[in-house]
Design a protein around this motif. Structure first.
Motif, PDB file in Angstrom:
ATOM      1  N   GLN A  69       0.828  -1.201   0.000  1.00 31.00           N
ATOM      2  CA  GLN A  69       0.000   0.000   0.000  1.00 31.00           C
ATOM      3  C   GLN A  69       0.864   1.253   0.000  1.00 31.00           C
ATOM      4  OE1 GLN A  69      -3.275   0.233   2.659  1.00 31.00           O
ATOM      5  NE2 GLN A  69      -3.962  -1.818   2.252  1.00 31.00           N
ATOM      6  N   ASP A  70       2.052   1.155  -0.618  1.00 35.17           N
ATOM      7  CA  ASP A  70       2.903   2.333  -0.740  1.00 35.17           C
ATOM      8  C   ASP A  70       2.142   3.404  -1.496  1.00 35.17           C
ATOM      9  OD1 ASP A  70       4.887   0.879   0.448  1.00 35.17           O
ATOM     10  OD2 ASP A  70       5.876   0.337  -1.431  1.00 35.17           O
ATOM     11  N   LEU A  87      -3.171  -3.431  -6.195  1.00 33.43           N
ATOM     12  CA  LEU A  87      -3.928  -3.633  -4.968  1.00 33.43           C
ATOM     13  C   LEU A  87      -5.413  -3.490  -5.295  1.00 33.43           C
ATOM     14  CD1 LEU A  87      -4.033  -3.970  -1.869  1.00 33.43           C
ATOM     15  CD2 LEU A  87      -3.886  -1.491  -1.707  1.00 33.43           C
ATOM     16  N   VAL A  88      -6.192  -4.523  -5.015  1.00 34.91           N
ATOM     17  CA  VAL A  88      -7.631  -4.510  -5.296  1.00 34.91           C
ATOM     18  C   VAL A  88      -8.375  -4.680  -3.986  1.00 34.91           C
ATOM     19  CG1 VAL A  88      -9.528  -5.633  -6.534  1.00 34.91           C
ATOM     20  CG2 VAL A  88      -7.266  -5.509  -7.594  1.00 34.91           C
ATOM     21  N   GLN A  89      -9.291  -3.760  -3.722  1.00 30.75           N
ATOM     22  CA  GLN A  89     -10.139  -3.837  -2.539  1.00 30.75           C
ATOM     23  C   GLN A  89     -11.596  -3.838  -2.989  1.00 30.75           C
ATOM     24  OE1 GLN A  89      -9.082  -1.424   0.849  1.00 30.75           O
ATOM     25  NE2 GLN A  89      -7.134  -0.896  -0.100  1.00 30.75           N
ATOM     26  N   THR A  90     -12.476  -4.222  -2.082  1.00 34.20           N
ATOM     27  CA  THR A  90     -13.905  -4.233  -2.397  1.00 34.20           C
ATOM     28  C   THR A  90     -14.681  -3.505  -1.316  1.00 34.20           C
ATOM     29  OG1 THR A  90     -14.283  -6.342  -1.255  1.00 34.20           O
ATOM     30  CG2 THR A  90     -13.754  -6.446  -3.607  1.00 34.20           C
ATOM     31  N   GLN A  91     -15.844  -2.998  -1.705  1.00 33.43           N
ATOM     32  CA  GLN A  91     -16.706  -2.306  -0.747  1.00 33.43           C
ATOM     33  C   GLN A  91     -18.160  -2.453  -1.180  1.00 33.43           C
ATOM     34  OE1 GLN A  91     -15.697  -0.534   2.106  1.00 33.43           O
ATOM     35  NE2 GLN A  91     -17.868  -0.495   2.544  1.00 33.43           N
ATOM     36  N   LEU A  92     -19.002  -2.830  -0.241  1.00 28.31           N
ATOM     37  CA  LEU A  92     -20.446  -2.850  -0.463  1.00 28.31           C
ATOM     38  C   LEU A  92     -21.046  -1.586   0.129  1.00 28.31           C
ATOM     39  CD1 LEU A  92     -21.458  -6.519   0.447  1.00 28.31           C
ATOM     40  CD2 LEU A  92     -21.647  -5.433  -1.779  1.00 28.31           C
ATOM     41  N   LEU A  93     -21.900  -0.933  -0.644  1.00 28.90           N
ATOM     42  CA  LEU A  93     -22.611   0.247  -0.164  1.00 28.90           C
ATOM     43  C   LEU A  93     -24.093  -0.059  -0.170  1.00 28.90           C
ATOM     44  CD1 LEU A  93     -20.826   2.996  -2.294  1.00 28.90           C
ATOM     45  CD2 LEU A  93     -20.252   2.250   0.025  1.00 28.90           C
ATOM     46  N   LYS A 101     -19.616 -12.491  -4.374  1.00 29.37           N
ATOM     47  CA  LYS A 101     -19.309 -12.137  -5.764  1.00 29.37           C
ATOM     48  C   LYS A 101     -18.116 -11.200  -5.841  1.00 29.37           C
ATOM     49  CE  LYS A 101     -23.921 -12.554  -7.758  1.00 29.37           C
ATOM     50  NZ  LYS A 101     -25.034 -11.843  -8.393  1.00 29.37           N
ATOM     51  N   LEU A 102     -18.081 -10.196  -4.965  1.00 27.64           N
ATOM     52  CA  LEU A 102     -16.963  -9.257  -4.972  1.00 27.64           C
ATOM     53  C   LEU A 102     -15.655  -9.946  -4.610  1.00 27.64           C
ATOM     54  CD1 LEU A 102     -18.475  -5.985  -3.463  1.00 27.64           C
ATOM     55  CD2 LEU A 102     -17.963  -6.495  -5.854  1.00 27.64           C
ATOM     56  N   SER A 103     -15.732 -10.888  -3.686  1.00 29.01           N
ATOM     57  CA  SER A 103     -14.544 -11.650  -3.312  1.00 29.01           C
ATOM     58  C   SER A 103     -14.027 -12.466  -4.497  1.00 29.01           C
ATOM     59  CB  SER A 103     -14.868 -12.567  -2.128  1.00 29.01           C
ATOM     60  OG  SER A 103     -13.736 -13.294  -1.756  1.00 29.01           O
ATOM     61  N   GLU A 104     -14.941 -13.080  -5.256  1.00 30.77           N
ATOM     62  CA  GLU A 104     -14.559 -13.858  -6.446  1.00 30.77           C
ATOM     63  C   GLU A 104     -13.935 -12.946  -7.501  1.00 30.77           C
ATOM     64  OE1 GLU A 104     -18.076 -15.886  -7.821  1.00 30.77           O
ATOM     65  OE2 GLU A 104     -18.258 -17.045  -5.968  1.00 30.77           O
ATOM     66  N   ILE A 105     -14.534 -11.782  -7.711  1.00 28.36           N
ATOM     67  CA  ILE A 105     -13.997 -10.840  -8.697  1.00 28.36           C
ATOM     68  C   ILE A 105     -12.609 -10.375  -8.271  1.00 28.36           C
ATOM     69  CG2 ILE A 105     -14.290  -8.551  -9.725  1.00 28.36           C
ATOM     70  CD1 ILE A 105     -17.376  -9.069  -9.545  1.00 28.36           C
ATOM     71  N   LYS A 106     -12.457 -10.060  -6.999  1.00 27.13           N
ATOM     72  CA  LYS A 106     -11.159  -9.625  -6.467  1.00 27.13           C
ATOM     73  C   LYS A 106     -10.108 -10.712  -6.674  1.00 27.13           C
ATOM     74  CE  LYS A 106      -8.928  -8.222  -2.178  1.00 27.13           C
ATOM     75  NZ  LYS A 106      -9.098  -7.911  -0.758  1.00 27.13           N
ATOM     76  N   GLU A 163      -4.136   1.522  -6.773  1.00 25.84           N
ATOM     77  CA  GLU A 163      -5.173   0.817  -6.017  1.00 25.84           C
ATOM     78  C   GLU A 163      -6.502   0.938  -6.755  1.00 25.84           C
ATOM     79  OE1 GLU A 163      -7.407   1.224  -1.675  1.00 25.84           O
ATOM     80  OE2 GLU A 163      -5.720   2.520  -2.155  1.00 25.84           O
ATOM     81  N   VAL A 164      -7.198  -0.187  -6.833  1.00 25.20           N
ATOM     82  CA  VAL A 164      -8.545  -0.209  -7.396  1.00 25.20           C
ATOM     83  C   VAL A 164      -9.501  -0.604  -6.278  1.00 25.20           C
ATOM     84  CG1 VAL A 164     -10.112  -1.439  -8.954  1.00 25.20           C
ATOM     85  CG2 VAL A 164      -7.879  -0.734  -9.761  1.00 25.20           C
ATOM     86  N   ILE A 165     -10.566   0.146  -6.146  1.00 23.50           N
ATOM     87  CA  ILE A 165     -11.618  -0.206  -5.192  1.00 23.50           C
ATOM     88  C   ILE A 165     -12.852  -0.566  -6.003  1.00 23.50           C
ATOM     89  CG2 ILE A 165     -13.050   0.503  -3.248  1.00 23.50           C
ATOM     90  CD1 ILE A 165     -10.885   2.639  -2.635  1.00 23.50           C
ATOM     91  N   ILE A 166     -13.238  -1.834  -5.911  1.00 20.23           N
ATOM     92  CA  ILE A 166     -14.439  -2.307  -6.598  1.00 20.23           C
ATOM     93  C   ILE A 166     -15.606  -2.070  -5.652  1.00 20.23           C
ATOM     94  CG2 ILE A 166     -15.592  -4.272  -7.662  1.00 20.23           C
ATOM     95  CD1 ILE A 166     -12.787  -5.632  -7.775  1.00 20.23           C
ATOM     96  N   VAL A 167     -16.616  -1.382  -6.132  1.00 19.66           N
ATOM     97  CA  VAL A 167     -17.751  -1.051  -5.278  1.00 19.66           C
ATOM     98  C   VAL A 167     -19.045  -1.546  -5.915  1.00 19.66           C
ATOM     99  CG1 VAL A 167     -18.064   1.261  -6.234  1.00 19.66           C
ATOM    100  CG2 VAL A 167     -18.818   0.803  -3.928  1.00 19.66           C
TER     101      VAL A 167
END
Length: 170
Positions: free
Chosen positions: A35-36, A104-110, A90-95, A41-45
């Motif tokens: 995380q330098d 760096l790929v992160q996910t977030q549910l809104l 699903k987000l975990s599978e995509i990640k 970083e990509v955040i999949i939402v």
């Protein structure tokens, strides 16, 4: 660079995600999973629809979990929880598909609404919270028909309301 990518499961949203990851690889060729500040970083939402019931519209329903008769409000709560669980998976599978990308790929549910404007507003608000540098979105989602529309309603609303740059992938 921090890129936010709304994903609804449509082919175009996955195409937008692939584009965002490739863009980060081009702009940060030495990026890795750290995380330098220099790495991308990509955040999949995903914005979950949240079902509501009108006041005074309570009726008995069969529970999804138990099969017992429960009030409609409890049934709706079960549906919302089921959607949340399914989308987390699903987000975990995509990640996981992009684990070896060097980004760096992160996910977030809104939590949101069915309204395209409310979905876009949730994404814009979240992009401000995480200080995203860019939002990359597919031109249409699950509700759009790409042969008829150049932009779906969520994409259009994002372009119109975001104070951050929005890249639309066709």
């Amino acid at each position: 660079m921090k890129i936010l990518v709304p994903v609804d499961g449509s082919e175009q949203s996955i195409k937008a995600l692939e584009y965002a990851i490739n863009l980060l690889k081009l702009t940060n060729p030495k990026s890795n999973h750290s995380q330098d500040k220099g790495s991308g970083e990509v955040i999949i939402v995903n914005v979950l629809p949240h079902f509501h019931i009108p006041l005074g519209f309570e009726k008995p329903m069969k529970s999804i979990k138990t099969g017992n008769t429960i009030p409609l409000s409890e049934y709706i709560a079960e549906m919302n929880e089921m959607l949340k669980t399914e989308w987390a998976e699903k987000l975990s599978e995509i990640k996981d598909k992009f684990a070896d990308s060097g980004v760096l790929v992160q996910t977030q549910l809104l939590e949101g609404s069915h309204s395209s404007r409310a979905i876009a507003d949730s994404i814009v608000e979240f992009s401000t919270q995480v200080q995203a540098d860019l939002i990359v979105v597919g031109n249409v989602g699950l509700g759009g028909i790409s042969k008829i529309k150049a932009l779906g309603s969520v994409s259009r609303n994002l372009v119109e309301t975001s104070h951050r740059p929005v890249l639309v992938v066709h």
